[in-house]
Design a protein around this motif. Structure first.
Motif, PDB file in Angstrom:
ATOM      1  N   LYS C 445      22.140  36.652 145.908  1.00 30.73           N
ATOM      2  CA  LYS C 445      22.889  35.489 146.388  1.00 30.73           C
ATOM      3  C   LYS C 445      23.524  34.704 145.244  1.00 30.73           C
ATOM      4  O   LYS C 445      22.859  34.394 144.246  1.00 30.73           O
ATOM      5  N   LEU C 446      24.779  34.378 145.433  1.00 31.93           N
ATOM      6  CA  LEU C 446      25.501  33.622 144.404  1.00 31.93           C
ATOM      7  C   LEU C 446      26.653  32.869 145.076  1.00 31.93           C
ATOM      8  O   LEU C 446      27.493  33.475 145.739  1.00 31.93           O
ATOM      9  N   ASN C 447      26.678  31.547 144.897  1.00 35.93           N
ATOM     10  CA  ASN C 447      27.750  30.749 145.496  1.00 35.93           C
ATOM     11  C   ASN C 447      28.729  30.292 144.426  1.00 35.93           C
ATOM     12  O   ASN C 447      28.357  29.548 143.518  1.00 35.93           O
ATOM     13  N   ILE C 448      29.969  30.718 144.576  1.00 37.70           N
ATOM     14  CA  ILE C 448      31.021  30.281 143.656  1.00 37.70           C
ATOM     15  C   ILE C 448      31.965  29.378 144.439  1.00 37.70           C
ATOM     16  O   ILE C 448      32.387  29.725 145.544  1.00 37.70           O
ATOM     17  N   LYS C 449      32.260  28.211 143.877  1.00 37.10           N
ATOM     18  CA  LYS C 449      33.091  27.235 144.602  1.00 37.10           C
ATOM     19  C   LYS C 449      34.185  26.709 143.682  1.00 37.10           C
ATOM     20  O   LYS C 449      33.914  26.340 142.546  1.00 37.10           O
ATOM     21  N   ILE C 450      35.390  26.646 144.238  1.00 32.06           N
ATOM     22  CA  ILE C 450      36.560  26.325 143.415  1.00 32.06           C
ATOM     23  C   ILE C 450      37.348  25.160 144.012  1.00 32.06           C
ATOM     24  O   ILE C 450      37.715  25.189 145.191  1.00 32.06           O
ATOM     25  N   VAL C 515      24.239  36.880 131.924  1.00 33.50           N
ATOM     26  CA  VAL C 515      23.173  36.075 131.305  1.00 33.50           C
ATOM     27  C   VAL C 515      22.089  35.752 132.325  1.00 33.50           C
ATOM     28  O   VAL C 515      20.889  35.867 132.060  1.00 33.50           O
ATOM     29  N   TRP C 516      22.549  35.351 133.521  1.00 32.05           N
ATOM     30  CA  TRP C 516      21.585  35.013 134.580  1.00 32.05           C
ATOM     31  C   TRP C 516      20.693  36.220 134.891  1.00 32.05           C
ATOM     32  O   TRP C 516      19.460  36.112 134.927  1.00 32.05           O
ATOM     33  N   MET C 517      21.314  37.386 135.092  1.00 32.49           N
ATOM     34  CA  MET C 517      20.530  38.569 135.454  1.00 32.49           C
ATOM     35  C   MET C 517      19.592  38.978 134.324  1.00 32.49           C
ATOM     36  O   MET C 517      18.505  39.510 134.567  1.00 32.49           O
ATOM     37  N   GLY C 518      19.995  38.699 133.090  1.00 34.23           N
ATOM     38  CA  GLY C 518      19.152  39.032 131.954  1.00 34.23           C
ATOM     39  C   GLY C 518      17.938  38.119 131.841  1.00 34.23           C
ATOM     40  O   GLY C 518      16.872  38.528 131.391  1.00 34.23           O
ATOM     41  N   HIS C 519      18.094  36.867 132.277  1.00 31.77           N
ATOM     42  CA  HIS C 519      17.022  35.876 132.103  1.00 31.77           C
ATOM     43  C   HIS C 519      16.197  35.634 133.357  1.00 31.77           C
ATOM     44  O   HIS C 519      15.119  35.062 133.289  1.00 31.77           O
ATOM     45  N   ARG C 520      16.728  36.000 134.517  1.00 28.55           N
ATOM     46  CA  ARG C 520      16.093  35.503 135.745  1.00 28.55           C
ATOM     47  C   ARG C 520      14.742  36.169 135.996  1.00 28.55           C
ATOM     48  O   ARG C 520      14.527  37.339 135.690  1.00 28.55           O
ATOM     49  N   LEU C 521      13.871  35.378 136.592  1.00 30.56           N
ATOM     50  CA  LEU C 521      12.595  35.893 137.065  1.00 30.56           C
ATOM     51  C   LEU C 521      12.812  36.416 138.482  1.00 30.56           C
ATOM     52  O   LEU C 521      13.831  36.127 139.110  1.00 30.56           O
ATOM     53  N   GLU C 522      11.848  37.155 138.958  1.00 27.75           N
ATOM     54  CA  GLU C 522      11.925  37.739 140.302  1.00 27.75           C
ATOM     55  C   GLU C 522      12.354  36.690 141.345  1.00 27.75           C
ATOM     56  O   GLU C 522      11.714  35.648 141.487  1.00 27.75           O
ATOM     57  N   GLY C 523      13.446  36.978 142.040  1.00 25.51           N
ATOM     58  CA  GLY C 523      13.871  36.113 143.149  1.00 25.51           C
ATOM     59  C   GLY C 523      14.483  34.783 142.732  1.00 25.51           C
ATOM     60  O   GLY C 523      14.692  33.905 143.562  1.00 25.51           O
ATOM     61  N   GLU C 524      14.761  34.619 141.469  1.00 25.15           N
ATOM     62  CA  GLU C 524      15.238  33.319 141.003  1.00 25.15           C
ATOM     63  C   GLU C 524      16.754  33.176 141.209  1.00 25.15           C
ATOM     64  O   GLU C 524      17.522  34.053 140.842  1.00 25.15           O
ATOM     65  N   THR C 525      17.151  32.022 141.772  1.00 28.97           N
ATOM     66  CA  THR C 525      18.578  31.760 141.947  1.00 28.97           C
ATOM     67  C   THR C 525      19.166  31.301 140.615  1.00 28.97           C
ATOM     68  O   THR C 525      18.432  30.880 139.707  1.00 28.97           O
ATOM     69  N   LEU C 526      20.487  31.335 140.535  1.00 32.35           N
ATOM     70  CA  LEU C 526      21.139  30.882 139.301  1.00 32.35           C
ATOM     71  C   LEU C 526      20.779  29.426 138.955  1.00 32.35           C
ATOM     72  O   LEU C 526      20.442  29.143 137.797  1.00 32.35           O
ATOM     73  N   PRO C 527      20.807  28.478 139.934  1.00 35.04           N
ATOM     74  CA  PRO C 527      20.420  27.105 139.565  1.00 35.04           C
ATOM     75  C   PRO C 527      19.013  27.026 138.965  1.00 35.04           C
ATOM     76  O   PRO C 527      18.777  26.284 138.009  1.00 35.04           O
ATOM     77  N   ARG C 528      18.083  27.810 139.507  1.00 38.82           N
ATOM     78  CA  ARG C 528      16.704  27.777 138.977  1.00 38.82           C
ATOM     79  C   ARG C 528      16.669  28.318 137.559  1.00 38.82           C
ATOM     80  O   ARG C 528      15.972  27.788 136.693  1.00 38.82           O
ATOM     81  N   THR C 529      17.389  29.393 137.328  1.00 36.99           N
ATOM     82  CA  THR C 529      17.408  29.958 135.979  1.00 36.99           C
ATOM     83  C   THR C 529      18.014  28.944 134.995  1.00 36.99           C
ATOM     84  O   THR C 529      17.491  28.745 133.898  1.00 36.99           O
ATOM     85  N   VAL C 530      19.074  28.279 135.435  1.00 42.42           N
ATOM     86  CA  VAL C 530      19.713  27.287 134.564  1.00 42.42           C
ATOM     87  C   VAL C 530      18.736  26.157 134.256  1.00 42.42           C
ATOM     88  O   VAL C 530      18.621  25.709 133.108  1.00 42.42           O
ATOM     89  N   GLN C 531      17.995  25.732 135.279  1.00 45.19           N
ATOM     90  CA  GLN C 531      17.002  24.663 135.061  1.00 45.19           C
ATOM     91  C   GLN C 531      15.966  25.093 134.029  1.00 45.19           C
ATOM     92  O   GLN C 531      15.512  24.304 133.212  1.00 45.19           O
ATOM     93  N   ARG C 532      15.607  26.354 134.080  1.00 49.65           N
ATOM     94  CA  ARG C 532      14.526  26.842 133.230  1.00 49.65           C
ATOM     95  C   ARG C 532      14.994  27.139 131.800  1.00 49.65           C
ATOM     96  O   ARG C 532      14.342  26.742 130.841  1.00 49.65           O
ATOM     97  N   VAL C 533      16.156  27.806 131.677  1.00 51.63           N
ATOM     98  CA  VAL C 533      16.559  28.234 130.334  1.00 51.63           C
ATOM     99  C   VAL C 533      17.637  27.353 129.704  1.00 51.63           C
ATOM    100  O   VAL C 533      17.926  27.483 128.519  1.00 51.63           O
ATOM    101  N   GLY C 534      18.216  26.448 130.516  1.00 50.05           N
ATOM    102  CA  GLY C 534      19.239  25.571 129.955  1.00 50.05           C
ATOM    103  C   GLY C 534      20.607  26.245 129.875  1.00 50.05           C
ATOM    104  O   GLY C 534      20.781  27.400 130.266  1.00 50.05           O
TER     105      GLY C 534
END
Lengths: 152, 97, 548
Positions: C445-450, C515-534
């Motif tokens: 899942k990934l939401n892109i908004k323009i 970057v997200w796919m490289g850093h994400r934990l199992e089931g982690e959304t992009l916002p969660r990964t950003v919160q965790r890794v900055g």
């Protein structure tokens, strides 16, 4: 000037007196809030109406005035609708509530529903578009200061 | 830089351009105006606005390409041409967004 | 769904005639453009880049098949054969003629539709969960509350000339699909074990220039008191909202300048005074019951068996675009209006008619519009899914991409809008064309908004990836932000760095995903990964990549 009312056009008898000008001896004399506060010094009984602006509060006004008028610079300044509604319903003002400003005929029904009795218009106004908009909606959903809603 | 006078027709909203005393739908047909001509054109444009024929009368910058006026700003090119994402609705096929 | 009675019809018909009168006065010159503008806006008519644009209300996003057919017919008769579904669950027509709009509205009124308060500084069309009445997790159908609010706000005499526009959203589920945190007022329907049915009330959220998440102003409001409380909020806003600067006129600015606590106190004080008055505005229980009965849909029995289908594309489509229904034998089907490389939210007249037909055949003759610019067929029997999928393939409406990278929200941007600083649609097209089903399956899942300008109609502030079009020295440029979210974990996206060109956007999106796919934990959304890794690893990759 004339007044457009739910009953049609009538003559406007108000005499609006500037803050610096002397008070006339007779007539429906209307002054600003600022002047009214000083009025005790200058024959208060002669003042029968107040002219308010859209940022003036409407509580604590003398209850026995004949008329309160809201002066509106832009017709999109919707504060006057709330002011009229509060003055009429919450504060129980029984005199005439009028508005003056560049209003459109299309606003007349809403103004009246909020408790306004009269809209100041030029003497040569064509009352037809104004009357048309007031008669347009036979019913409204919500109750208002004037008129009972069909649902609310 | 030349200018072209533009407006939108009141009754249907379509974008129009000034060509010697009348409004045309194609910017390529518009009359490029130099400084002296701008004032006269705008007086006529404002008169049409007062007559409720058009709204939003204004001037845009154009460059002459093969003697045809083409708006310099992208927004004005889009406005003259139609949406860039609907090739079927573009008004002047020989002009680029 | 709700059906008009004589009163509703009479009000909508009268509004058409009032508008017809206004248009005639404008054409004759009795009204100047300055006077006409707020009047036409209050009836959804804008003057846009290429002409007039009419925004038609789809109250809380619910349409009948008959209404959708009427919209198709209107798009042919008065427009160029297509419509654009918006993030506020409405539909826009881009090419109507002013002189013909009164007739267009009269045609709409014949199918219980209108354009009342779809623009202007008034209370706008109320929005809600597109799965209302069909969701597994809702307390009750939020459309009951929406319809009550629609009636109360329609031609409300006191609130037609507010400082600025006003948007209310309602949700009735713990999982917020109505984005209540970014609305002027957010209403959450609750059923409190002690207090009974009622609402949680939020206020002061909004996107645009200066984005804010809403503040909780009342933890529990008894159901009977909804309208008096809304009226208290509206009145505080109407009196004290700024009118000197349109960019500071939204209620979010008032709430944040007063402070949420002081604002709440003022609202509560006003509310107490309303309650003390004779006959405070509030809806009697009988009206709640009357409206509620319209949404009490009895679904026909359905067999459990789900047809097995080896039709190409079916399995992925079922996994992605089919959403659970409150009853296990039923499903909710999302019809994507996001073809890969296509224009987000646009539908042709024949597609609209096709969907209407499918709603009759496979659903309950009902269609929903989502704030993500897709359509929903609620109440589809699971055993009909494969037949429905085949029919959607025929209509070019079977894109399997709900909540995937190519399911992009985009405002009309500079291709249509006078406010835009840059185009949005071509950016969406250039991104969505790069993703196919197998790549999306890997990404998740990934939401892109323009959005094409800071007014944020494309909701870029709450995108996992938000893209904002700006004008940089005459060139269309795009600012990227990441980590936003519009649901119950609402968060505002953080700007990544300097704006880039249109050509650079697709590669930058690829970099963010990598970057997200490289850093994400199992089931982690992009916002969660950003919160965790900055933001840093994303910045390095994006700007390193762009300036290799």
């Amino acid at each position: 000037m004339a007044l457009f009312t739910p009953e049609g056009l009538v003559e406007d008898q108000a005499i609006r007196v500037d803050d610096e000008a002397p008070l006339p001896k007779e007539g429906l004399v209307m002054v600003s809030v600022a002047r009214w506060f000083d009025a005790a010094k200058e024959e208060p009984g002669r003042i029968r109406g107040l002219v308010l602006r859209t940022d003036d509060p409407v509580d604590g006004l003398p209850p026995d005035l004949d008329r309160i008028e809201f002066e509106v610079e832009r017709f999109t300044d919707g504060r006057v609708f709330t002011q009229a509604r509060l003055l009429r319903r919450r504060h129980g003002f029984r005199g005439v509530i009028s508005v003056t400003g560049p209003f459109l005929p299309d606003q007349a029904a809403h103004l009246f529903r909020c408790g306004v009795d009269a809209i100041v218009v030029p003497d040569d106004v064509d009352p037809e578009p104004w009357a048309r908009t007031v008669a347009r909606f036979p019913r409204y959903y919500q109750s208002a200061a004037r008129g009972v809603g069909v649902r609310i | 830089m030349s200018k072209v006078m533009t407006a939108q027709r009141l009754h249907d909203g379509i974008v129009v351009f000034w060509r010697d005393g009348e409004w045309t739908e194609s910017v390529l047909d518009a009359t490029p105006l130099d400084e002296a001509a701008v004032e006269m054109a705008m007086a006529e444009g404002r008169a049409d606005q007062a007559e409720n024929l058009v709204i939003d009368v204004g001037l845009i910058d154009v460059q002459l390409q093969a003697d045809k006026p083409v708006p310099t700003r992208r927004r004005e090119r889009l406005r003259a041409l139609g949406p860039s994402v609907r090739a079927d609705l573009v008004r002047a096929q020989d002009m680029e967004i | 769904m709700y059906q008009y009675d004589a009163i509703d019809q009479e009000i909508v018909d009268a509004r058409v005639e009032e508008y017809r009168d206004q248009v005639a006065r404008r054409l004759s010159g009795a009204l100047t453009e300055e006077e006409f503008r707020p009047l036409r806006l209050m009836n959804g008519l804008y003057l846009q880049l290429h002409g007039y644009m009419l925004r038609v209300a789809i109250p809380y996003g619910t349409l009948s098949s008959r209404q959708l057919r009427a919209l198709a017919e209107i798009s042919r008769r008065y427009d160029k054969g297509y419509g654009h579904f918006t993030t506020r669950q409405n539909i826009q027509f881009n090419w109507p003629k002013l002189v013909e709009t009164p007739d267009l509205l009269a045609d709409l009124a014949k199918v219980e539709m209108h354009a009342i308060q779809t623009s202007g500084n008034c209370i706008r069309n109320v929005t809600t969960d597109p799965f209302a009445g069909a969701a597994a997790d809702e307390v009750e159908d939020p459309r009951i509350t929406c319809e009550i609010i629609r009636q109360w706000s329609t031609l409300h005499p006191e609130f037609a000339f507010l400082p600025r526009k006003f948007k209310i959203a309602v949700t009735a589920s713990p999982h917020d699909r109505a984005a209540i945190a970014v609305h002027d007022i957010g209403v959450r329907v609750v059923d409190d074990p002690e207090e009974g049915p009622g609402f949680e009330i939020w206020a002061g959220g909004g996107q645009g220039r200066a984005a804010y998440l809403a503040a909780l102003v009342r933890r529990f409001l008894p159901r009977a008191r909804l309208l008096s409380y809304l009226e208290a909020i509206m009145r505080v806003y109407n009196r004290y909202g700024r009118r000197d600067n349109k960019y500071k006129a939204r209620i979010k600015i008032l709430v944040n300048s007063m402070g949420a606590e002081a604002f709440t106190e003022e609202v509560e004080r006003e509310w107490q005074q309303i309650l003390a008055e004779e006959a405070p505005v509030d809806v009697p229980q009988g009206e709640w019951d009357r409206v509620g009965a319209f949404f009490d849909l009895e679904l026909p029995p359905a067999q459990e068996a789900e047809a097995d289908d080896t039709h190409p594309g079916f399995a992925r489509w079922r996994d992605v675009n089919v959403v659970p229904h409150r009853r296990a034998v039923y499903a909710n089907v999302v019809i994507s209006l996001k073809p890969r490389g296509g224009i987000p939210g646009d539908a042709s007249a024949s597609q609209m008619e096709g969907v209407a037909e499918l709603a009759d055949r496979f659903g309950q003759s009902e269609i929903r519009v989502t704030h993500q610019q897709n359509l929903v067929l609620p109440h589809v029997r699971r055993r009909d899914l494969s037949a429905l999928h085949r029919a959607l393939v025929e209509l070019d409406l079977a894109t399997a991409n709900l909540d995937q990278a190519s399911d992009i929200i985009a405002c009309p941007g500079m291709d249509y809008c006078t406010l835009a600083n840059a185009r949005s649609i071509p950016i969406a097209q250039s991104i969505s064309a790069r993703f196919d089903e197998s790549r999306e399956a890997e990404i998740g899942k990934l939401n892109i908004k323009i959005s094409g300008c800071i007014n944020a109609c494309g909701h870029h502030h709450v995108g996992h990836i938000g893209i904002l079009g700006i004008d940089k020295r005459g060139e269309e440029s795009y600012q990227l932000a990441i980590g936003g979210s519009h649901d119950e974990n609402a968060a505002l996206a953080k700007v990544l760095g300097r704006a880039i060109s249109a050509e650079e956007v697709p590669a930058a999106i690829d970099a963010i995903i990598e970057v997200w796919m490289g850093h994400r934990l199992e089931g982690e959304t992009l916002p969660r990964t950003v919160q965790r890794v900055g933001l840093v690893p994303f910045k390095e990759k994006v700007y390193g990549f762009v300036h290799a």
